[in-house]
Design a protein around this motif. Structure first.
Motif, short mmCIF file in Angstrom:
data_model
loop_
_atom_site.label_atom_id
_atom_site.label_comp_id
_atom_site.label_asym_id
_atom_site.label_seq_id
_atom_site.Cartn_x
_atom_site.Cartn_y
_atom_site.Cartn_z
N THR A 218 0.81 -1.22 0.00
CA THR A 218 0.00 0.00 0.00
C THR A 218 0.84 1.27 0.00
O THR A 218 0.29 2.37 -0.12
CB THR A 218 -0.93 0.02 1.23
OG1 THR A 218 -0.12 -0.01 2.42
CG2 THR A 218 -1.85 -1.20 1.22
N CYS A 219 2.16 1.15 0.13
CA CYS A 219 3.03 2.33 0.14
C CYS A 219 3.05 2.96 -1.25
O CYS A 219 3.25 2.25 -2.26
CB CYS A 219 4.44 1.93 0.57
SG CYS A 219 5.60 3.32 0.64
N PRO A 220 2.85 4.28 -1.33
CA PRO A 220 2.82 4.91 -2.66
C PRO A 220 4.19 5.09 -3.29
O PRO A 220 4.28 5.43 -4.47
CB PRO A 220 2.17 6.27 -2.37
CG PRO A 220 2.54 6.57 -0.96
CD PRO A 220 2.56 5.24 -0.26
N TYR A 221 5.26 4.85 -2.53
CA TYR A 221 6.60 5.06 -3.04
C TYR A 221 7.21 3.76 -3.55
O TYR A 221 6.69 2.66 -3.30
CB TYR A 221 7.49 5.69 -1.97
CG TYR A 221 7.00 7.04 -1.51
CD1 TYR A 221 7.24 8.19 -2.28
CD2 TYR A 221 6.27 7.19 -0.34
CE1 TYR A 221 6.79 9.43 -1.88
CE2 TYR A 221 5.81 8.43 0.07
CZ TYR A 221 6.06 9.54 -0.71
OH TYR A 221 5.60 10.76 -0.32
N ARG A 222 8.33 3.86 -4.23
CA ARG A 222 8.94 2.74 -4.92
C ARG A 222 9.72 1.86 -3.95
O ARG A 222 10.46 2.35 -3.11
CB ARG A 222 9.86 3.27 -6.02
CG ARG A 222 10.57 2.19 -6.84
CD ARG A 222 11.30 2.80 -8.02
NE ARG A 222 12.24 3.83 -7.60
CZ ARG A 222 12.89 4.62 -8.43
NH1 ARG A 222 12.68 4.51 -9.74
NH2 ARG A 222 13.74 5.53 -7.97
N HIS A 223 9.53 0.54 -4.08
CA HIS A 223 10.26 -0.46 -3.31
C HIS A 223 11.15 -1.24 -4.26
O HIS A 223 10.73 -2.23 -4.87
CB HIS A 223 9.29 -1.41 -2.58
CG HIS A 223 8.58 -0.76 -1.45
ND1 HIS A 223 7.66 -1.41 -0.66
CD2 HIS A 223 8.66 0.51 -0.95
CE1 HIS A 223 7.20 -0.60 0.26
NE2 HIS A 223 7.79 0.58 0.11
N SER A 224 12.38 -0.78 -4.40
CA SER A 224 13.31 -1.42 -5.32
C SER A 224 14.07 -2.54 -4.61
O SER A 224 14.49 -2.39 -3.45
CB SER A 224 14.31 -0.40 -5.88
OG SER A 224 15.29 -1.01 -6.65
N VAL A 225 14.25 -3.66 -5.30
CA VAL A 225 14.94 -4.80 -4.70
C VAL A 225 16.41 -4.46 -4.44
O VAL A 225 16.98 -4.84 -3.41
CB VAL A 225 14.83 -6.03 -5.63
CG1 VAL A 225 15.60 -7.21 -5.05
CG2 VAL A 225 13.38 -6.40 -5.86
N SER A 226 17.02 -3.73 -5.35
CA SER A 226 18.43 -3.39 -5.18
C SER A 226 18.63 -2.48 -3.98
O SER A 226 19.61 -2.62 -3.24
CB SER A 226 18.96 -2.72 -6.46
OG SER A 226 18.22 -1.53 -6.74
N LEU A 227 17.71 -1.53 -3.77
CA LEU A 227 17.82 -0.64 -2.61
C LEU A 227 17.69 -1.42 -1.31
O LEU A 227 18.38 -1.14 -0.33
CB LEU A 227 16.75 0.45 -2.67
CG LEU A 227 16.99 1.59 -3.67
CD1 LEU A 227 15.81 2.56 -3.65
CD2 LEU A 227 18.27 2.33 -3.35
#
Length: 334
Positions: A218-227
């Motif tokens: 539900t988070c509107p921001y990006r969840h990058s695997v590398s980060l």
């Protein structure tokens, strides 16, 4: 109105402006004789015919009044136009109030400019326009009236501009080539594009720094695997799982800790909640659970004493776990 304090043969209002010299930064203790002596000492004898002071009530007086204080400036009536031009060319004269005064003062000489009544009534007139160096031209927010002028941009372009235009960098400068600040070497930034960028293109700060986010999908921001991998690797470097126990030289026995310290507790968390959370790690001997005296709520940290070092290792493995909506920091005791 001119107040005649000393006999004079000159009617000051009828003297042409070319014979007048404006004197500024006049000390309050200076008299007519002081100004006359300093100017004649640099220009020539008997070239100053009268010195006129201006007082707080805008009253002009020839000679000066010992009971009143002038505004710090005056104008001199010179013998002819040539002597006035010679005084103006000097720019300044230096000297004391009397010939024996030890303290020296600097008086500034400039051409006398007669202020018309209609010009005095105009509000917000541009000061730079009056001195013929307004850089804004038609874009100036002040009034351009009377004898004035704008700054010659051709003359300005021959010299490097002093500072960079920050409005141009933000994409807001509307003056173009007439701007008095430099536009060279600056790439405009589009503020609109920066603000209108969707949230899905921005990194989640918790995901970037901690490798997890409570909001999940539900988070509107990006969840990058590398980060996330970078955050986990950084946390493992800063707080490695095996670094809780200090390493010593071989052959020496070390005392392994039997307690852990828990930080980041929710203020509503109770001692029983901590016992239930750490019960799978091993036998708990004691829990030191500080609370506020007035409210009885947790202070946000506690210390748990176990029976064996294996239980301590199992508890520290839970570092970063969630309890009542808070991420806990669990460290081995000393």
């Amino acid at each position: 109105m001119v107040k005649m304090l000393e006999p004079t043969s000159i009617v000051v209002e009828h003297v042409e402006d070319d014979r007048k010299v404006f004197v500024s930064r006049v000390p309050l203790n200076f008299s007519q004789a002081s100004i006359k002596r300093l100017i004649e000492g640099s220009v020539g004898a008997d070239v100053v015919q009268e010195v006129v002071f201006t007082y707080d009530n805008d009253e002009q007086a020839i000679g000066g009044d010992s009971k009143s204080k002038h505004k710090g400036y005056a104008f001199c009536v010179m013998e002819n136009v040539d002597s006035a031009a010679a005084a103006i060319s000097l720019g300044i004269v230096k000297g004391g109030r009397t010939e024996t005064s030890k303290k020296s003062h600097t008086l500034y000489l400039s051409a006398y400019k007669h202020e018309a009544k209609d010009e005095k009534e105009i509000p917000d007139i541009c000061f730079l326009w009056i001195h013929k160096r307004c850089p804004y031209g038609e874009n100036c927010k002040f009034v351009h009236h009377g004898n004035g002028g704008v700054l010659d941009q051709r003359a300005v372009s021959a010299f490097p501009k002093p500072r960079k235009c920050w409005d141009f960098k933000k994409g807001k400068c509307k003056m173009g080539d007439t701007c008095p600040f430099s536009h060279e070497g600056i790439e405009p930034i589009s503020i609109k594009e920066k603000i209108d960028r969707p949230s899905s293109e921005k990194d989640c700060i918790n995901w970037k720094t901690k490798g997890k986010c409570r909001k999940g999908e539900t988070c509107p921001y990006r969840h990058s695997v590398s980060l996330r991998e970078q955050a986990i690797a950084k946390l493992a470097t800063n707080r490695p799982g095996e670094s809780a126990f200090q390493t010593v030289a071989p052959g020496k026995r070390t005392s392994e800790p039997l307690s852990v310290r828990v930080f980041g507790l929710n203020y509503e968390t109770k001692e029983s909640d901590v016992r239930d959370f750490l019960a799978p790690c091993g036998t708990i001997m004691n829990v030191s659970f500080p609370c506020w005296n007035d409210s009885g709520r947790s202070k946000g940290y506690c210390e748990v004493l176990f029976q064996s070092p294996k239980a301590v290792a199992a508890a520290t493995a839970l570092d970063g776990s969630d309890l009542h909506g808070r991420w806990l920091s669990i460290q081995a005791g000393k």
